[in-house]
Write an enzyme that holds these catalytic residues in place. Structure first.
Site, short mmCIF file in Angstrom:
data_model
loop_
_atom_site.label_atom_id
_atom_site.label_comp_id
_atom_site.label_asym_id
_atom_site.label_seq_id
_atom_site.Cartn_x
_atom_site.Cartn_y
_atom_site.Cartn_z
N SER A 1 -75.51 -67.05 -46.63
CA SER A 1 -76.37 -68.15 -46.25
C SER A 1 -76.18 -68.37 -44.76
O SER A 1 -75.06 -68.26 -44.25
CB SER A 1 -75.97 -69.41 -47.05
N LYS B 1 -87.20 -68.72 -59.49
CA LYS B 1 -88.65 -68.85 -59.54
C LYS B 1 -89.16 -69.45 -58.24
O LYS B 1 -88.43 -70.22 -57.62
CB LYS B 1 -89.08 -69.72 -60.73
N ILE C 1 -80.87 -75.79 -55.02
CA ILE C 1 -80.80 -75.31 -56.41
C ILE C 1 -79.54 -74.47 -56.63
O ILE C 1 -78.96 -74.47 -57.72
CB ILE C 1 -82.08 -74.54 -56.82
P1 NAP Z 1 -83.71 -75.24 -50.17
O1 NAP Z 1 -82.48 -76.00 -50.50
O2 NAP Z 1 -84.64 -75.78 -49.16
O3 NAP Z 1 -83.43 -73.73 -49.71
C1 NAP Z 1 -82.45 -72.88 -50.20
C2 NAP Z 1 -81.75 -72.17 -49.06
O4 NAP Z 1 -82.41 -70.95 -48.75
C3 NAP Z 1 -81.70 -72.90 -47.75
O5 NAP Z 1 -80.70 -73.87 -47.76
C4 NAP Z 1 -81.46 -71.78 -46.75
O6 NAP Z 1 -80.06 -71.64 -46.58
C5 NAP Z 1 -81.99 -70.54 -47.44
N1 NAP Z 1 -83.14 -69.92 -46.76
C6 NAP Z 1 -83.30 -68.60 -46.55
N2 NAP Z 1 -84.46 -68.37 -45.94
C7 NAP Z 1 -85.05 -69.53 -45.74
C8 NAP Z 1 -86.28 -69.92 -45.16
N3 NAP Z 1 -87.13 -69.02 -44.66
N4 NAP Z 1 -86.59 -71.25 -45.13
C9 NAP Z 1 -85.74 -72.16 -45.63
N5 NAP Z 1 -84.55 -71.83 -46.23
C10 NAP Z 1 -84.21 -70.53 -46.27
O7 NAP Z 1 -84.57 -74.96 -51.49
P2 NAP Z 1 -84.21 -75.11 -53.03
O8 NAP Z 1 -84.69 -76.42 -53.50
O9 NAP Z 1 -82.81 -74.69 -53.30
O10 NAP Z 1 -85.22 -74.02 -53.60
C11 NAP Z 1 -85.01 -72.63 -53.46
C12 NAP Z 1 -85.78 -71.91 -54.56
O11 NAP Z 1 -85.33 -72.42 -55.82
C13 NAP Z 1 -87.30 -72.16 -54.50
O12 NAP Z 1 -87.98 -70.99 -54.84
C14 NAP Z 1 -87.52 -73.23 -55.56
O13 NAP Z 1 -88.79 -73.14 -56.16
C15 NAP Z 1 -86.44 -72.88 -56.58
N6 NAP Z 1 -86.02 -74.02 -57.41
C16 NAP Z 1 -85.70 -75.22 -56.84
C17 NAP Z 1 -85.39 -76.30 -57.66
C18 NAP Z 1 -85.02 -77.65 -57.11
O14 NAP Z 1 -84.88 -78.60 -57.89
N7 NAP Z 1 -84.83 -77.83 -55.83
C19 NAP Z 1 -85.37 -76.14 -59.04
C20 NAP Z 1 -85.63 -74.89 -59.57
C21 NAP Z 1 -85.96 -73.84 -58.75
P3 NAP Z 1 -79.48 -71.11 -45.17
O15 NAP Z 1 -80.25 -71.84 -44.08
O16 NAP Z 1 -78.04 -71.47 -45.22
O17 NAP Z 1 -79.75 -69.65 -45.15
#
Ligand code: NAP
Length: 309
Positions: free
Chosen positions: A37, A91, A15
Site C-alpha cells: 500500500s 468487487k 474494506i
Molecule cells: P479506499 O479505502 O478508498 O481504498 C482502498 C485503498 O486502495 C486506498 O487506501 C489506497 O491505499 C489504495 N489505492 C490504490 N490505488 C488507488 C487509487 N487509484 N485511488 C485510491 N486508492 C488507491 O476504498 P475501499 O472502501 O476500501 O474500497 C476498495 C474496494 O473495495 C472498492 O472496489 C469497493 O467497491 C470495495 N468494497 C468496499 C466496501 C466498503 O464498505 N468500503 C465494501 C465492500 C467492497 P494506498 O494509498 O495506501 O495505496
C-alpha cells in the site's frame, strides 16, 4: 495445495481493514505474509509500497488479494497473474467488462485461480432466498438500495470518477444477489441515471430489467438517503412475498422474520477462495458487472445538482 496459502494484500484502505484483515486472521488455511500500500502499513507483516516490490521481495507468495478501487484493479491483477499467483479480486472485478474477461483468460492460460468475489452473495439470508425462489414461480422483483454517500464513502474521490461506479458501487451488491438467487439470466431493458453536475459518476439510478422468462425486475439506487438506510430486495411469488433486507442479511417471508444466522460475508469469501485454490479452479461471474455496464450503455443520463462532500 499445501496450507497455509501465503497471501499478499494490496490496497490497505477501508474494506481491507474492516473486513479482509479480520477474515484472513480467522481463516486457518491462509497466512497473511505481506501488504502493499502506498500510504499505509499493517502490523505483523512485511510492508511494501507497491505490488511490484512485494512480488520481488516475497517470491514465496501463493496468492494476492486486491482491495484497491476498481480503476487500479486490472494492472495489478495482470501483474500478479503473470507472476503465477492466485488472485482474489474485491468487487467489482474491474472497471470494465472486457478487462475482467481478459483477466479470466490470462488466469486460464497461466493455470492459476482467479476469484471475482461478490461479498453480498455470502450474506446470511441469500442461500435461503435462493432455495425459496427455486421452488416457486416468481412474478416480480423490486430492489431498493438507498444509502447516505456522505456516511459510507467520505473522502473517496475515486468513487466519483469515471470507472468508480458512483451509486453502482453499492448497487452492484444488489445486482450480485439478484443474479445469484434468480436462477436465470437477467437482461437490462432500460435505465435512468442522475449524475451531479460536478462529478463523473451517478448519484442515483433506476433500472428496468427482466429475467429470461420475462419476470420484471425494477431497481432503484440512491445515494441521497439520510436517516434509515435501505438495502432491500422484495420478491413476489404465488401470492407470497419474500423480503431480503440489510443487504441480504435479514429475511422475512410474508412479514414473518426468518432465522438466518450471523453475518459472515468475508469469512465466506475466503472459504470460497481456499476451495477454488485447492480445486485448481476459477470463479469469475461477470453478470452483475455486465448489468451495470449495460445501464451505462443503454440508459439516459440526467445532470442534477452538484454534490459537495
Ligand atoms: P479506499 O479505502 O478508498 O481504498 C482502498 C485503498 O486502495 C486506498 O487506501 C489506497 O491505499 C489504495 N489505492 C490504490 N490505488 C488507488 C487509487 N487509484 N485511488 C485510491 N486508492 C488507491 O476504498 P475501499 O472502501 O476500501 O474500497 C476498495 C474496494 O473495495 C472498492 O472496489 C469497493 O467497491 C470495495 N468494497 C468496499 C466496501 C466498503 O464498505 N468500503 C465494501 C465492500 C467492497 P494506498 O494509498 O495506501 O495505496
Amino acid at each position: 495445495m499445501t496450507h497455509p496459502i501465503r497471501l499478499g494484500l494490496v490496497g490497505l484502505g477501508k474494506i481491507a481493514r474492516d473486513q479482509h484483515l479480520p477474515a484472513i486472521a480467522a481463516t486457518e488455511e491462509i497466512e497473511l505474509v505481506a501488504v502493499a500500500s502506498r500510504n499505509a502499513t499493517a502490523q505483523g507483516v512485511v510492508n511494501y509500497a507497491d505490488l511490484g516490490a512485494m512480488l520481488a521481495g516475497e517470491p514465496g507468495l501463493d496468492g494476492i488479494v486486491l482491495c484497491q478501487p476498481p480503476q487500479a484493479r486490472f494492472d495489478a491483477a495482470r501483474m500478479a497473474l503473470a507472476a503465477g499467483k492466485h488472485v482474489f479480486l474485491e468487487k467489482p472485478p474491474g472497471a470494465t467488462v472486457s478487462e475482467a474477461q481478459a483477466l479470466a483468460a490470462l488466469a486460464a492460460h497461466r493455470g492459476t485461480t482467479l476469484f471475482a468475489g461478490w461479498h453480498s452473495r455470502h450474506a446470511s439470508a441469500v442461500a435461503t432466498a435462493k432455495a425459496w425462489i427455486a421452488a416457486r414461480r416468481i412474478q416480480q422483483v423490486v430492489i431498493t438500495w438507498k444509502e447516505d454517500v456522505r456516511h459510507w464513502h467520505p473522502g473517496q474521490d475515486w468513487i466519483w470518477e469515471a470507472g468508480g461506479f458512483g451509486v453502482f458501487d453499492p448497487g452492484i451488491n444488489a445486482l450480485s444477489i439478484l443474479t445469484e438467487v434468480i436462477g436465470e439470466p437477467v437482461r437490462l431493458i432500460d435505465a435512468e441515471l442522475e449524475t451531479p453536475a460536478n462529478r463523473h459518476a451517478p448519484i442515483a439510478a433506476r433500472l428496468a430489467m427482466a429475467t429470461a422468462g420475462g419476470v420484471p425486475v425494477a431497481a432503484e439506487f440512491d445515494w441521497r438517503q439520510t436517516g434509515p438506510q435501505t438495502w432491500d430486495i422484495r420478491i413476489e411469488a404465488d401470492g407470497e412475498a419474500l423480503c431480503l433486507s440489510h443487504g441480504g442479511n435479514a429475511l422475512t417471508i410474508d412479514g414473518v422474520v426468518q432465522d438466518t444466522g450471523p453475518e459472515a460475508e468475508y469469512p465466506g469469501l475466503y472459504r470460497r477462495f481456499v476451495e477454488l485454490v485447492d480445486e485448481g479452479k476459477s470463479d469469475v461471474d461477470l453478470a452483475p458487472l455486465q448489468l451495470v455496464a449495460d445501464a451505462f450503455l443503454r440508459g439516459t443520463n440526467r445532470i442534477v445538482a452538484p454534490f459537495d462532500a
